[in-house]
Design an enzyme around this catalytic site. Structure first.
Site, PDB file in Angstrom:
ATOM      1  N   ARG A 133       0.651  -1.224   0.056  1.00  0.00           N
ATOM      2  CA  ARG A 133      -0.061  -0.323  -0.232  1.00  0.00           C
ATOM      3  C   ARG A 133       0.787   1.440  -0.010  1.00  0.00           C
ATOM      4  NH1 ARG A 133      -2.482  -1.199   6.210  1.00  0.00           N
ATOM      5  NH2 ARG A 133      -0.244  -1.349   5.615  1.00  0.00           N
TER       6      ARG A 133
ATOM      7  N   ASN B 205      -7.419  -7.170  -4.591  1.00  0.00           N
ATOM      8  CA  ASN B 205      -8.297  -5.241  -5.023  1.00  0.00           C
ATOM      9  C   ASN B 205     -10.103  -5.593  -4.843  1.00  0.00           C
ATOM     10  OD1 ASN B 205      -5.760  -4.790  -4.422  1.00  0.00           O
ATOM     11  ND2 ASN B 205      -4.936  -3.757  -5.917  1.00  0.00           N
TER      12      ASN B 205
ATOM     13  N   CYS C   4      -4.847   2.393  -8.018  1.00  0.00           N
ATOM     14  CA  CYS C   4      -5.391   0.553  -8.373  1.00  0.00           C
ATOM     15  C   CYS C   4      -6.389   0.093  -8.164  1.00  0.00           C
ATOM     16  CB  CYS C   4      -4.252  -0.228  -7.145  1.00  0.00           C
ATOM     17  SG  CYS C   4      -2.418   0.583  -6.781  1.00  0.00           S
TER      18      CYS C   4
ATOM     19  N   ARG D  14      -4.007  10.712  -8.188  1.00  0.00           N
ATOM     20  CA  ARG D  14      -4.808  10.083  -9.279  1.00  0.00           C
ATOM     21  C   ARG D  14      -5.921   9.074  -8.638  1.00  0.00           C
ATOM     22  NH1 ARG D  14      -0.035   5.838 -10.539  1.00  0.00           N
ATOM     23  NH2 ARG D  14       0.714   6.423  -9.115  1.00  0.00           N
TER      24      ARG D  14
HETATM   25  C1  UGA Z   1      -3.854  -1.296  -2.888  1.00  0.00           C
HETATM   26  C2  UGA Z   1      -4.097  -2.443  -1.917  1.00  0.00           C
HETATM   27  O1  UGA Z   1      -4.011  -1.594  -0.487  1.00  0.00           O
HETATM   28  C3  UGA Z   1      -2.294  -2.617  -2.047  1.00  0.00           C
HETATM   29  O2  UGA Z   1      -2.551  -4.075  -1.363  1.00  0.00           O
HETATM   30  C4  UGA Z   1      -2.522  -3.085  -3.273  1.00  0.00           C
HETATM   31  O3  UGA Z   1      -0.812  -3.979  -3.206  1.00  0.00           O
HETATM   32  C5  UGA Z   1      -2.603  -1.168  -3.989  1.00  0.00           C
HETATM   33  O4  UGA Z   1      -3.602  -1.221  -3.967  1.00  0.00           O
HETATM   34  C6  UGA Z   1      -2.164  -1.670  -5.621  1.00  0.00           C
HETATM   35  O5  UGA Z   1      -2.919  -2.561  -6.026  1.00  0.00           O
HETATM   36  O6  UGA Z   1      -0.359  -1.744  -6.092  1.00  0.00           O
HETATM   37  P1  UGA Z   1      -3.321   1.399  -2.568  1.00  0.00           P
HETATM   38  O7  UGA Z   1      -3.738   1.964  -3.301  1.00  0.00           O
HETATM   39  O8  UGA Z   1      -1.920   1.604  -1.986  1.00  0.00           O
HETATM   40  O9  UGA Z   1      -3.271   0.237  -1.763  1.00  0.00           O
HETATM   41  O10 UGA Z   1      -4.997   2.345  -0.937  1.00  0.00           O
HETATM   42  P2  UGA Z   1      -5.091   1.597   0.295  1.00  0.00           P
HETATM   43  O11 UGA Z   1      -4.545   1.206   1.397  1.00  0.00           O
HETATM   44  O12 UGA Z   1      -4.900   0.075  -0.311  1.00  0.00           O
HETATM   45  O13 UGA Z   1      -6.553   2.734  -0.313  1.00  0.00           O
HETATM   46  C7  UGA Z   1      -7.476   2.323  -1.505  1.00  0.00           C
HETATM   47  C8  UGA Z   1      -8.887   3.499  -0.993  1.00  0.00           C
HETATM   48  O14 UGA Z   1      -9.451   2.956  -0.464  1.00  0.00           O
HETATM   49  C9  UGA Z   1      -7.970   4.914  -0.221  1.00  0.00           C
HETATM   50  O15 UGA Z   1      -8.744   5.760  -1.326  1.00  0.00           O
HETATM   51  C10 UGA Z   1      -8.679   5.309   0.583  1.00  0.00           C
HETATM   52  O16 UGA Z   1      -9.488   6.133   0.986  1.00  0.00           O
HETATM   53  C11 UGA Z   1      -9.626   3.836   0.432  1.00  0.00           C
HETATM   54  N1  UGA Z   1     -10.427   3.223   1.440  1.00  0.00           N
HETATM   55  C12 UGA Z   1      -9.338   2.260   2.584  1.00  0.00           C
HETATM   56  C13 UGA Z   1     -11.466   3.414   2.109  1.00  0.00           C
HETATM   57  O17 UGA Z   1     -12.730   4.366   1.816  1.00  0.00           O
HETATM   58  N2  UGA Z   1     -12.532   2.568   3.016  1.00  0.00           N
HETATM   59  C14 UGA Z   1     -11.194   1.801   4.196  1.00  0.00           C
HETATM   60  O18 UGA Z   1     -11.725   0.932   4.833  1.00  0.00           O
HETATM   61  C15 UGA Z   1     -10.311   0.995   3.526  1.00  0.00           C
END
Ligand code: UGA
Length: 434
Positions: free
Chosen positions: A157, A211, A263, A331
């Site tokens: 992440r 994902n 992602c 993004r």
């Molecule tokens: C995500 C995955 O969590 C990673 O495991 C994966 O490797 C990565 O994509 C990828 O494919 O490269 P990331 O995009 O860095 O990681 O971010 P996340 O922490 O997963 O959050 C994604 C989005 O969901 C953010 O906008 C966050 O605010 C939102 N989110 C997350 C929520 O709205 N609610 C939640 O409970 C958790």
């Protein structure tokens, strides 16, 4: 072991640096000459806590190099990782042009250097099932020696990338030979994560399915939040109560303005499109995408319901521009869409983010004002919108903010503020599903 990492984006750079950190000899390759020059001087082009420090140490120890060309290193390498971007094409599918080009360059370099060391070509980019076989075919066209291909998707992440790399829940490795399995086992020896070996095809699918499942969890809790709001329940308690059931788990149940980033949006659309191309309509994912698109709009609807449809003469303070906390990445950030819609409705917008302003400026240019701190943004504003879950927003001086605001309205798009405290201070608080 000797490793080549092709691509120095979030995944390639973090993985390359971490492999060097655990003792391997790593060369990171990127075609961008300027970027390579900066990296050689230990300048990290992304905001990733802790990365620069371990990168500097690895370079000093002689474990990490950067270059624009592959050939000088290829004859003597154990594994070549492909970690280039796989953006979305116009139909929502993964665009594999960079993966294909990387594979071709690997083939040409292997042929030119008459490599006999039997390297393993490992796909780290997020790619549809079957891509490893495509990579094999492209390399074979250029090089008739022995090599393997494998799949090793990344689960890091942004903002927690190093921790996720060194102590992730699992490392997924898709192989079809004992040699590739052994090489990858040796490469991951220094990492505290369980290794799961599977076929190449299953490994490729695990990444998309993971994902897509996490995105589904978010859209699910967002729909629950919308129902909570109409029925008087509080989604924070509902999510907590649900998460206490170990079968459900308490992670990824935070309701708000939906998921963004480089992602989830891209991968969910890609999996939906992969299914369609195979003649299967993935109904659930279609809904996940629709709910996510709707969620950020809901916040703007709420604000307009309170302040009027025409926001001319209204100043809105947006706190947060990044798609989540701990990153400068904007993004597919909900914040940017919200800003654009508010501007379309004639509001004047003042935005603040602790680290993402530079990237947001590239997208928004002079459409809105950028504030050096949250208090500047809030001066005479008619509402504050929380658009990113930065922990520092929970520690703001709300007494000071209330004095600065023209009307004490808070729209908490990430449900991070203390509703009771703000209400007691005289704010009108609007959360998502509370
Ligand atoms: C995500 C995955 O969590 C990673 O495991 C994966 O490797 C990565 O994509 C990828 O494919 O490269 P990331 O995009 O860095 O990681 O971010 P996340 O922490 O997963 O959050 C994604 C989005 O969901 C953010 O906008 C966050 O605010 C939102 N989110 C997350 C929520 O709205 N609610 C939640 O409970 C958790």
């Amino acid at each position: 072991m000797k490793i080549i990492m092709i691509g120095t984006g979030y995944v390639g750079l973090t993985s390359g640096v971490c492999f060097a950190h655990i003792g391997h000899e790593v060369v990171c390759i990127d075609i961008d000459k300027e970027k390579v020059k900066k990296l050689r001087n230990s300048s990290v082009p992304i905001y990733e806590p802790g990365l620069e420090k371990i990168m500097r140490t690895a370079i000093k120890k002689g474990k990490l190099q950067f270059d624009t060309v592959l050939k000088p290193y290829i004859a003597n390498t154990d594994a070549i990782f492909i970690a280039v971007q796989t953006p979305q094409d116009k139909d929502g599918k993964a665009d594999l042009q960079f993966v294909k080009t990387a594979a071709k360059h690997i083939g040409i370099a292997l042929h030119a250097k008459k490599a006999k060391q039997y390297p393993v070509i490992v796909d780290k980019s997020t790619v549809p099932v079957g891509t490893a076989q495509l990579v094999k075919k492209i390399i074979k066209k250029e090089f008739d020696g022995e090599f393997d291909v494998a799949s090793n998707p990344e689960f890091l992440r942004e903002g927690d990338a190093i921790q996720d790399f060194l102590k992730g829940d699992r490392v997924i490795i898709g192989t079809d030979t004992e040699h590739a399995k052994k090489v990858l086992t040796d490469i991951y020896k220094g990492i505290e994560s369980e290794l799961f070996f599977t076929s190449i095809e299953s490994s490729e699918m695990i990444k998309y399915a993971s994902n897509a499942f996490l995105a589904t969890k978010i859209s699910f809790i967002n729909e629950i939040a919308n129902v909570c709001e109409d029925s008087g329940a509080d989604v924070l308690d509902v999510a907590k109560g649900m998460g206490m059931d170990k079968r459900i788990g308490n992670k990824f149940l935070k309701a708000g303005i939906g998921y963004g980033g480089s992602c989830f949006p891209k991968d969910v659309r890609a999996l939906h499109s992969i299914a369609l191309n195979n003649g299967y309509t993935f109904h659930l994912l279609k809904a996940v995408i629709e709910v996510n698109n709707k969620q950020r709009k809901l916040l703007v609807d709420k604000l307009k319901k309170r302040l009027g449809n025409n926001l001319k003469g209204k100043k809105i303070a947006i706190l947060g521009l990044a798609f989540k906390d701990n990153t400068d990445d904007v993004r597919e950030s909900a914040a940017l869409d919200i800003i654009k819609w508010l501007i379309d409705d004639h509001a004047s917008v003042y935005a603040y983010d602790p680290v993402a302003e530079k990237n947001a400026r590239l997208v928004l240019s002079d459409q809105c004002e950028f504030s050096p701190d949250p208090y500047h943004a809030a001066q005479d504003a008619h509402a504050i919108v929380i658009a990113t879950e930065w922990p520092e927003f929970t520690e703001l001086d709300f007494i000071k903010l209330k004095k600065l605001l023209s009307t004490p309205l808070v729209f908490d798009g990430k449900n991070i503020l203390d509703k009771q405290l703000l209400t007691d201070l005289g704010f009108e608080y609007y959360g998502m599903g509370r």
